[in-house]
Scaffold this active site. Structure first.
Site, PDB file in Angstrom:
ATOM      1  N   TYR A 133       0.829  -1.210   0.000  1.00 34.59           N
ATOM      2  CA  TYR A 133       0.000   0.000   0.000  1.00 34.59           C
ATOM      3  C   TYR A 133       0.859   1.254   0.000  1.00 34.59           C
ATOM      4  O   TYR A 133       1.866   1.346   0.681  1.00 34.59           O
ATOM      5  CB  TYR A 133      -0.931   0.043   1.224  1.00 34.59           C
ATOM      6  N   GLU A 178     -16.336  -3.928  -4.781  1.00 38.25           N
ATOM      7  CA  GLU A 178     -16.201  -2.616  -4.130  1.00 38.25           C
ATOM      8  C   GLU A 178     -17.256  -1.637  -4.654  1.00 38.25           C
ATOM      9  O   GLU A 178     -17.869  -0.906  -3.897  1.00 38.25           O
ATOM     10  CB  GLU A 178     -14.787  -2.072  -4.389  1.00 38.25           C
ATOM     11  N   ASP A 229     -13.200   9.905  -3.128  1.00 34.36           N
ATOM     12  CA  ASP A 229     -11.863  10.411  -3.441  1.00 34.36           C
ATOM     13  C   ASP A 229     -11.772  11.291  -4.685  1.00 34.36           C
ATOM     14  O   ASP A 229     -11.221  12.377  -4.640  1.00 34.36           O
ATOM     15  CB  ASP A 229     -10.896   9.240  -3.646  1.00 34.36           C
ATOM     16  N   TYR A 283     -14.366   4.872 -10.248  1.00 32.34           N
ATOM     17  CA  TYR A 283     -14.376   5.090  -8.808  1.00 32.34           C
ATOM     18  C   TYR A 283     -15.562   5.964  -8.384  1.00 32.34           C
ATOM     19  O   TYR A 283     -16.695   5.489  -8.422  1.00 32.34           O
ATOM     20  CB  TYR A 283     -13.011   5.687  -8.434  1.00 32.34           C
TER      21      TYR A 283
HETATM   22  C1  DGY Z   1      -6.942   4.974  -1.439  1.00 29.57           C
HETATM   23  O1  DGY Z   1      -5.791   4.671  -1.168  1.00 29.57           O
HETATM   24  O2  DGY Z   1      -7.426   4.950  -2.566  1.00 29.57           O
HETATM   25  C2  DGY Z   1      -7.833   5.381  -0.373  1.00 29.57           C
HETATM   26  O3  DGY Z   1      -9.110   5.647  -0.812  1.00 29.57           O
HETATM   27  C3  DGY Z   1      -7.278   6.532   0.374  1.00 29.57           C
HETATM   28  O4  DGY Z   1      -7.870   6.480   1.590  1.00 29.57           O
END
Ligand code: DGY
Length: 430
Positions: free
Chosen positions: A88, A397, A173, A353
């Site tokens: 990550y 998701e 986001d 998204y």
């Molecule tokens: C991501 O890493 O895409 C998350 O949404 C950030 O929190």
């Protein structure tokens, strides 16, 4: 839509429970393996909603580990990094929150920004499932929830509505809501980085590089100012009042009043917050689009965005002057409700998204609010669409609102959670 057979409902319920167990890392739940390997704030609170359907003890634990990550100043970080994970980015080293005065010593490594505050709402739900047995656990959470809501009102509510300091805070986001505020600054001085998200899922389903550069620039701004709320308020180029934050906090505050009554605690302070949020919500109303919008607090301009957050006023508990007409138009334009962005807008992108796809958690909140307000046809349409998406495409998701294509991460915690806590026919019976 065909009605699901009892056998099919059983299979989906059991798959949803399996996903929650699969993503359980011992006391906290990751959103999905790989793409999101830590504890995310609102994902985790939604996980509690799912667990509450079959294991109230585990639901309380989820809320307890979540609230244990609260900063000394009351802020609840959007990610808690319980262990290292090279898969990550940006990890704890990039956030650099260690030693930030607002954080305080001895707390779990975390990001420096927050996310929509739904914890009080799902604490009250968990209590409703658990009854008197959960009273002590609810009591232990109460001061932390009060502190969280107070932090929002003290540091983010100068316009009445709740401001975000980073698009990730809204949870939406890359929504077009932030485009103009993001375009208004150049991400100069962003240190070189390698994205990890696009190694897990198709880049067409994720934010663009222009967005990502600015996400990281804003993280660096926070790190350079030691995650100081006042520095963000005074100097950050990005400060946008967001309907997701405003309405989830409004709802969570009403639920906090409910919690206070159960615990025989005073409610005046919370009621004062609700009144301020109600007045603030009016500043988000856009006459042109006929719904709630986001407002760039640096320019005063509304974004001109019709999103799924535009329909959260009912969830917030508002009844007068709600965007029913705009909702009807958007529902008519989408094969599967509720698209995260208006399909009639040129910025709509069915897979990218938060620029088009359907998200189960937003559907749960929008539909529940509509149901409570007596708009049962609209509420049922949204629930039926959610059932069809999950039945046909799994616990993804998010989903393409035009053909249901599953997108983003698979075996997703919050999709499983809203299935168990709301969408499933067995949740309706419960
Ligand atoms: C991501 O890493 O895409 C998350 O949404 C950030 O929190």
């Amino acid at each position: 839509m065909q009605t699901l057979t009892d056998t099919r409902v059983d299979a989906l319920d059991s798959e949803a429970r399996r996903i929650l167990r699969l993503n359980d890392r011992g006391g906290y739940t990751v959103p999905t393996d790989g793409l999101y390997p830590y504890q995310w704030n609102w994902d985790s609170a939604f996980a509690a909603l799912g667990f509450a359907a079959f294991d109230a003890d585990r639901a309380w634990t989820e809320l307890e580990t979540l609230m244990a990550g609260q900063w000394q100043n009351g802020m609840l970080p959007h990610i808690q990094f319980h262990q290292e994970d090279a898969g990550y980015f940006p990890g704890p080293g990039v956030w650099g929150t260690e030693g930030a005065p607002g954080k305080g010593a001895g707390r779990v490594a975390s990001s420096g920004i927050t996310q929509p505050p739904v914890a009080a709402s799902f604490a009250l739900r968990t209590y409703a499932k658990d009854g008197a047995a959960g009273q002590d656990r609810l009591r232990a959470l109460f001061p932390r929830l009060m502190k969280l809501h107070r932090w929002f009102m003290d540091s983010r509510a100068e316009s009445g509505a709740i401001a975000i300091v980073h698009p990730w805070e809204s949870g939406r986001d890359n929504a077009p809501d932030w485009d103009s505020a993001m375009a208004a600054f150049e991400p100069e001085g962003v240190e070189p980085y390698t994205r990890r998200d696009t190694g897990h899922v198709d880049p067409r389903m994720r934010p663009t590089k222009a967005d990502y550069d600015r996400y990281i620039w804003l993280v660096q701004f926070g790190r350079d100012t030691d995650w100081d709320d006042a520095a963000f308020a005074e100097r950050s180029p990005f400060r946008v009042a967001d309907p997701t934050m405003t309405f989830t906090l409004m709802r969570a505050s009403r639920d906090l009043v409910g919690i206070a009554r159960i615990l025989d605690e005073p409610t005046e302070e919370i009621e004062g917050w609700i009144a301020r949020l109600e007045a603030g919500a009016e500043t988000l109303w856009n006459e042109k689009t006929g719904c709630y919008d986001s407002r760039n607090l640096r320019t005063g301009e509304l974004s001109g965005c019709v999103s799924n957050a535009s329909f959260l006023g009912w969830w917030g508990g508002l009844r007068q002057g709600q965007p029913t007409e705009t909702l009807h138009r958007v529902l008519a334009d989408a094969r599967y409700a509720v698209p995260s962005f208006d399909p009639a807008d040129p910025r709509f992108d069915s897979l990218r998204y938060w620029r088009g796809p359907v998200w189960g958690v937003m559907n749960m909140m929008v539909s529940t609010g509509l149901h409570e307000a007596g708009l049962t046809d609209e509420a049922e349409r949204i629930r039926r669409d959610t059932v069809a998406l999950i039945d046909q495409n799994g616990f993804a998701e998010y989903f393409d609102p035009q053909d249901g294509t599953p997108a983003g991460g698979g075996t997703f915690t919050w999709t499983a959670a809203i299935w168990l806590g709301w969408a499933s026919p067995t949740a309706q019976e419960r």
